[in-house]
Design an enzyme around this catalytic site. Structure first.
Site, short mmCIF file in Angstrom:
data_model
loop_
_atom_site.label_atom_id
_atom_site.label_comp_id
_atom_site.label_asym_id
_atom_site.label_seq_id
_atom_site.Cartn_x
_atom_site.Cartn_y
_atom_site.Cartn_z
N SER A 113 16.34 20.39 21.53
CA SER A 113 17.68 20.08 22.05
C SER A 113 18.30 18.95 21.24
O SER A 113 19.48 18.62 21.41
CB SER A 113 17.57 19.67 23.52
N HIS B 207 5.43 12.23 17.90
CA HIS B 207 5.22 11.75 19.27
C HIS B 207 3.76 11.80 19.69
O HIS B 207 3.46 11.80 20.89
CB HIS B 207 6.07 12.56 20.25
C1 BV8 Z 1 12.23 4.64 20.91
C2 BV8 Z 1 5.99 12.67 24.22
C3 BV8 Z 1 12.41 2.46 19.97
C4 BV8 Z 1 5.24 12.59 25.47
C5 BV8 Z 1 8.38 12.39 24.39
C6 BV8 Z 1 16.09 3.01 26.59
C7 BV8 Z 1 14.95 2.30 26.18
C8 BV8 Z 1 14.24 2.68 25.04
C9 BV8 Z 1 14.65 3.77 24.31
C10 BV8 Z 1 15.73 4.48 24.76
C11 BV8 Z 1 16.48 4.11 25.86
N1 BV8 Z 1 17.50 5.02 26.01
C12 BV8 Z 1 17.42 5.94 25.03
C13 BV8 Z 1 16.37 5.62 24.26
C14 BV8 Z 1 15.89 6.32 23.15
C15 BV8 Z 1 14.90 7.35 23.69
C16 BV8 Z 1 15.71 8.62 23.77
O1 BV8 Z 1 15.99 9.21 22.75
N2 BV8 Z 1 16.09 9.04 25.00
C17 BV8 Z 1 16.91 10.24 25.09
C18 BV8 Z 1 16.39 11.16 26.18
C19 BV8 Z 1 18.35 9.82 25.29
N3 BV8 Z 1 13.83 7.45 22.73
C20 BV8 Z 1 12.70 6.74 22.89
O2 BV8 Z 1 12.45 6.06 23.86
C21 BV8 Z 1 11.76 6.85 21.71
N4 BV8 Z 1 11.35 5.55 21.32
O3 BV8 Z 1 13.42 4.79 20.93
O4 BV8 Z 1 11.59 3.48 20.48
C22 BV8 Z 1 12.56 1.49 21.08
C23 BV8 Z 1 11.41 0.87 21.55
C24 BV8 Z 1 11.55 -0.06 22.57
C25 BV8 Z 1 12.82 -0.33 23.12
C26 BV8 Z 1 13.95 0.34 22.62
C27 BV8 Z 1 13.81 1.26 21.64
C28 BV8 Z 1 10.51 7.63 22.11
C29 BV8 Z 1 10.91 9.06 22.43
C30 BV8 Z 1 9.64 9.90 22.57
C31 BV8 Z 1 9.42 10.24 24.02
N5 BV8 Z 1 8.28 11.14 24.11
N6 BV8 Z 1 7.32 13.17 24.53
C32 BV8 Z 1 4.99 13.95 26.06
O5 BV8 Z 1 5.37 14.98 25.46
O6 BV8 Z 1 4.42 13.95 27.12
S1 BV8 Z 1 9.89 13.09 24.58
C33 BV8 Z 1 9.89 14.76 24.71
O7 BV8 Z 1 11.20 15.13 24.25
C34 BV8 Z 1 8.96 15.56 23.82
O8 BV8 Z 1 8.37 14.83 22.76
C35 BV8 Z 1 9.91 16.58 23.25
O9 BV8 Z 1 9.42 17.18 22.13
C36 BV8 Z 1 11.05 15.71 22.98
C37 BV8 Z 1 12.33 16.34 22.58
O10 BV8 Z 1 12.57 17.41 23.45
P1 BV8 Z 1 12.60 18.85 22.75
O11 BV8 Z 1 11.37 19.02 21.96
O12 BV8 Z 1 13.90 19.01 22.05
O13 BV8 Z 1 12.48 19.80 24.00
P2 BV8 Z 1 13.65 20.22 25.00
O14 BV8 Z 1 13.01 20.83 26.20
O15 BV8 Z 1 14.61 19.08 25.15
O16 BV8 Z 1 14.45 21.36 24.22
C38 BV8 Z 1 13.82 22.61 23.98
C39 BV8 Z 1 14.78 23.41 23.14
O17 BV8 Z 1 14.15 24.65 22.79
C40 BV8 Z 1 16.06 23.76 23.88
O18 BV8 Z 1 17.17 23.54 23.00
C41 BV8 Z 1 15.92 25.27 24.17
O19 BV8 Z 1 17.17 25.93 24.11
C42 BV8 Z 1 15.04 25.70 23.03
N7 BV8 Z 1 14.20 26.88 23.29
C43 BV8 Z 1 13.59 27.22 24.45
N8 BV8 Z 1 12.87 28.36 24.25
C44 BV8 Z 1 13.02 28.70 22.95
C45 BV8 Z 1 13.86 27.76 22.33
N9 BV8 Z 1 14.22 27.84 21.03
C46 BV8 Z 1 13.71 28.87 20.33
N10 BV8 Z 1 12.88 29.80 20.84
C47 BV8 Z 1 12.52 29.75 22.14
N11 BV8 Z 1 11.70 30.70 22.63
#
Ligand code: BV8
Ligand code: ZN
Length: 244
Positions: free
Chosen positions: A189, A118
Site C-alpha cells: 500500500s 522490517h
Molecule cells: C520509523 C513489521 C524512525 C512487524 C511493520 C510516529 C512515531 C514513529 C514513527 C512514525 C510515527 N508516525 C508515522 C511514523 C512512521 C511509521 C509509519 O510509516 N507509519 C505509517 C503507518 C503512517 N514508520 C515507522 O514507525 C518505521 N520506523 O519511522 O523509525 C523513527 C524512530 C523513532 C521515532 C520516530 C521515527 C517502522 C515501520 C515498520 C513497522 N513494521 N511490520 C510485523 O510485520 O509484525 S509494518 C507492516 O506494514 C509490515 O511490515 C508491512 O509490510 C508494512 C507495509 O504494509 P504493506 O506491506 O504495504 O501491506 P498492506 O497490507 O498495507 O498492503 C498490502 C497491499 O497488497 C495492498 O495494496 C493490497 O491491495 C495489495 N494486495 C493484496 N493482495 C494482493 C495484493 N497485491 C497483489 N497481489 C495480491 N494477491
C-alpha cells in the site's frame, strides 16, 4: 492481462532489477495483509501489537500474535509470485528483493539477494544481552519467554512502529533502487515509511517503476506502468513473456 511491449523490451535488456515487496505478495500464500479487506490492522491496533511499548505492556499478547503468524507460515509456503522472482535471477545479471515482509517466503522461494527492511519473524533476540534465538527454540511456547543466558525478555526480530530500520540494510536498498533499470513495486500500500521511499528513490535514479497490485495505491499515479491483478498470476505471466 495486457503487458506493454515496452515493459517486456526493458526487462529483456535490464541489467539490474529490483523487486520491492509488501504483504500483498504473500496474500496468495494465505498470509493476511495489514490494510486490505480482512487485513490484520482491521482486527487489531498496530500500536498495540507492532510496537515496543505494546510489547512491554502486554508481552504475552504480542508474543502470542507472532506465534499465531509463525504457525500459519509453517503450514504454507512461497506462491508462484515469490517463485517467479527467484526464477528471474537465472536470466538477469542483478536481481534484488527489498521486502517489508517478515515472513521469510522470499528466502524459502530461493531468492538469493534479499534485503529485509522490517526484520524476520523466524528470528528472536533477548532485549538485554541481544542473544539471538530461532523460532524453533520456542515451538508451542505461548508466553513471552525469558533469555536462558541473562533472564531478559525475548522479542521477535522485527522492526516495530517507532523503531529504526536496520540502517545498513536500508542504505543498501536505497543505493540499489537508484541504480536499478526496473523497480517492481509488488503488493504494497506504500504508506509505511521510510520503506515507502524505496520506489521514490528508484524513480529519482531513472528506474522504470512498475506497480503490481489488485487495486490503486498512493503511488499508482506516479509509476511508469501499473499492472492490476494478483501478483501470483502476473509475475509468472511476465516471466513467461520474458522467456519467449
Ligand atoms: C520509523 C513489521 C524512525 C512487524 C511493520 C510516529 C512515531 C514513529 C514513527 C512514525 C510515527 N508516525 C508515522 C511514523 C512512521 C511509521 C509509519 O510509516 N507509519 C505509517 C503507518 C503512517 N514508520 C515507522 O514507525 C518505521 N520506523 O519511522 O523509525 C523513527 C524512530 C523513532 C521515532 C520516530 C521515527 C517502522 C515501520 C515498520 C513497522 N513494521 N511490520 C510485523 O510485520 O509484525 S509494518 C507492516 O506494514 C509490515 O511490515 C508491512 O509490510 C508494512 C507495509 O504494509 P504493506 O506491506 O504495504 O501491506 P498492506 O497490507 O498495507 O498492503 C498490502 C497491499 O497488497 C495492498 O495494496 C493490497 O491491495 C495489495 N494486495 C493484496 N493482495 C494482493 C495484493 N497485491 C497483489 N497481489 C495480491 N494477491
Ligand atoms: Zn539475555
Amino acid at each position: 492481462m495486457e503487458f506493454p511491449t515496452e515493459l517486456i523490451e526493458k526487462l529483456k535488456s535490464a541489467k539490474s532489477v529490483l523487486f520491492f515487496t509488501g504483504a500483498g505478495i504473500s496474500a496468495e500464500s494465505g498470509i493476511d495483509t495489514f490494510r486490505g479487506k480482512g487485513g490484520l490492522w482491521n482486527k487489531m491496533k498496530p500500536q498495540e501489537l507492532a510496537s515496543f511499548d505494546g510489547f512491554m505492556s502486554n508481552p504475552n499478547l504480542v508474543w502470542e500474535w507472532y506465534q499465531y503468524r509463525r504457525k500459519i507460515l509453517k503450514g504454507t509456503g512461497p506462491n508462484p509470485g515469490h517463485l517467479s522472482i527467484a526464477e528471474f535471477e537465472k536470466y538477469i545479471d542483478t536481481v534484488t528483493v527489498v521486502t517489508q515482509n517478515v515472513d521469510n517466503l522470499h528466502f524459502r522461494a530461493g531468492s538469493s539477494h534479499i534485503l529485509e527492511l522490517h526484520g524476520n519473524i523466524e528470528r528472536n533476540y533477548c532485549i538485554d544481552c541481544k542473544t539471538y534465538y530461532g523460532m524453533d527454540d520456542f515451538l508451542d511456547v505461548d508466553e513471552a519467554p525469558k533469555c536462558s543466558k541473562c533472564g531478559g525478555m525475548i522479542r521477535p526480530d522485527v522492526v516495530w512502529f517507532g523503531e529504526n530500520l536496520p540502517q545498513n540494510i536500508f542504505a543498501e536498498a536505497e543505493e540499489i533502487a537508484k541504480q536499478s533499470d526496473i523497480c517492481f513495486v509488488v503488493g504494497t500500500s506504500a504508506v509505511v515509511y521510510p520503506a515507502a521511499y524505496i520506489p521514490k528513490s528508484a524513480k529519482e535514479g531513472g528506474s522504470y517503476v512498475v506497480e503490481i497490485n489488485i487495486e490503486p495505491t498512493e503511488i499508482t499515479n506516479s509509476v511508469d506502468c501499473s499492472l492490476t491483478g494478483k501478483s501470483g498470476e502476473i509475475l509468472p505471466k511476465l516471466l513467461e513473456l520474458f522467456l519467449r
